[in-house]
Write a protein that holds these residues in place. Structure first.
Motif, short mmCIF file in Angstrom:
data_model
loop_
_atom_site.label_atom_id
_atom_site.label_comp_id
_atom_site.label_asym_id
_atom_site.label_seq_id
_atom_site.Cartn_x
_atom_site.Cartn_y
_atom_site.Cartn_z
N ILE A 41 43.85 41.86 35.89
CA ILE A 41 42.90 42.91 36.30
C ILE A 41 42.69 42.82 37.81
N GLY A 42 43.20 43.81 38.51
CA GLY A 42 43.05 43.87 39.96
C GLY A 42 41.81 44.65 40.35
N GLU A 43 41.80 45.16 41.57
CA GLU A 43 40.61 45.83 42.09
C GLU A 43 40.66 47.34 41.88
N ALA A 44 41.63 47.96 42.51
CA ALA A 44 41.70 49.42 42.48
C ALA A 44 43.12 49.84 42.85
N PRO A 45 43.56 50.99 42.38
CA PRO A 45 44.88 51.47 42.79
C PRO A 45 44.94 51.68 44.30
N SER A 48 50.38 53.74 46.75
CA SER A 48 51.57 53.88 45.90
C SER A 48 51.17 54.12 44.46
N GLU A 49 50.15 53.38 44.01
CA GLU A 49 49.70 53.52 42.62
C GLU A 49 49.15 54.92 42.37
N ASP A 50 48.42 55.43 43.36
CA ASP A 50 47.82 56.77 43.25
C ASP A 50 48.93 57.83 43.17
N THR A 87 46.07 46.14 34.92
CA THR A 87 45.13 47.24 35.10
C THR A 87 44.21 46.87 36.28
N ASN A 88 43.17 47.65 36.50
CA ASN A 88 42.27 47.42 37.62
C ASN A 88 40.82 47.61 37.20
N LEU A 89 39.90 47.11 38.02
CA LEU A 89 38.47 47.33 37.78
C LEU A 89 38.16 48.81 37.76
N VAL A 157 44.17 34.38 43.76
CA VAL A 157 43.96 35.11 45.02
C VAL A 157 44.70 36.45 44.93
N HIS A 158 44.12 37.47 45.53
CA HIS A 158 44.77 38.78 45.48
C HIS A 158 46.07 38.75 46.31
N PRO A 159 47.17 39.26 45.76
CA PRO A 159 48.43 39.24 46.52
C PRO A 159 48.34 40.01 47.84
N1 URA Z 1 47.37 47.76 43.47
C1 URA Z 1 46.64 47.73 42.33
O1 URA Z 1 46.98 48.37 41.34
N2 URA Z 1 45.56 46.98 42.31
C2 URA Z 1 45.14 46.23 43.33
O2 URA Z 1 44.14 45.53 43.21
C3 URA Z 1 45.93 46.31 44.52
C4 URA Z 1 47.04 47.07 44.56
#
Ligand code: URA
Length: 192
Positions: A41-45, A48-50, A87-89, A157-159
């Motif tokens: 579970i990451g933070e947000a798109p 690229s994800e959008d 997925t993401n928050l 840690v977040h990549p």
């Molecule tokens: N892309 C994601 O989908 N999530 C993140 O937290 C960062 C990049």
């Protein structure tokens, strides 16, 4: 019959429960096959994800995929590898925060608004044995929505933070993530 994931997608695809609904190009729900063993579970798109509608497919996602491979390949050597899902928050690109926000992160109200979607995804669709909180924001919020006593939870840690770090530190940061993930997955495997 409609699968739980199909129902989930149909329910959330046009979500407008928070201001991010107006900022996204497309909703970003999950990547990978459900149900799964390990849920990241990451933070947000991001951008690229959008654009493509899948989580973790930009530069940070490519690094996260490498971390997953480096952690899992030596344990499973291709056989019966645990199923991983991302997925993401929040499921929508926080365009304003990313372009002009103070910390470039989704707001608390947006994270809370998306928690119903996240909880439904975890409990009814992904049903993971291990949750990996990716980054500090996820480490802070996920245990507030998902009971940490109901599923194993770890944090890496977040990549994206690794990619921003000085060259000399990156190798060690990646290695730490690989070891934390490999240990947690091995512990699950030992229970089988
Ligand atoms: N892309 C994601 O989908 N999530 C993140 O937290 C960062 C990049």
């Amino acid at each position: 019959m409609t699968s739980p994931y199909q129902k989930h997608r149909d329910w959330w695809k046009d979500c407008q429960r928070c201001p991010l609904g107006k900022q996204r190009s497309r909703i970003v729900l999950a990547r990978g096959r459900v149900p799964c063993d390990v849920l990241f579970i990451g933070e947000a798109p991001g951008v690229s994800e959008d654009a493509l509608g899948q989580p973790f497919i930009g530069p940070a996602g490519k690094l996260l995929d490498r971390i997953v491979d480096d952690a899992l390949d030596p344990i499973f050597m291709g056989s019966d590898r645990p199923k991983v899902v991302f997925t993401n928050l929040v499921a929508c690109f926080p365009k304003l925060a990313k372009s002009e926000g103070v910390n470039h992160q989704p707001a608390e109200a947006e994270i809370k608004a998306c928690s119903t979607r996240l909880k439904e995804f975890v409990d009814e669709v992904a049903r993971p044995r291990l949750i990996v909180c990716v980054g500090a924001l996820s480490e802070k919020w996920v245990p507030q929505f998902i009971d940490p006593f109901s599923v194993e939870m770890i944090h890496i840690v977040h990549p994206a933070a690794i990619l921003r770090a000085p060259d000399a530190q990156r190798g060690l940061m990646v290695r730490r993530c690989v070891v934390v993930l490999a240990n947690a997955v091995e512990a699950l495997h030992a229970e089988d």
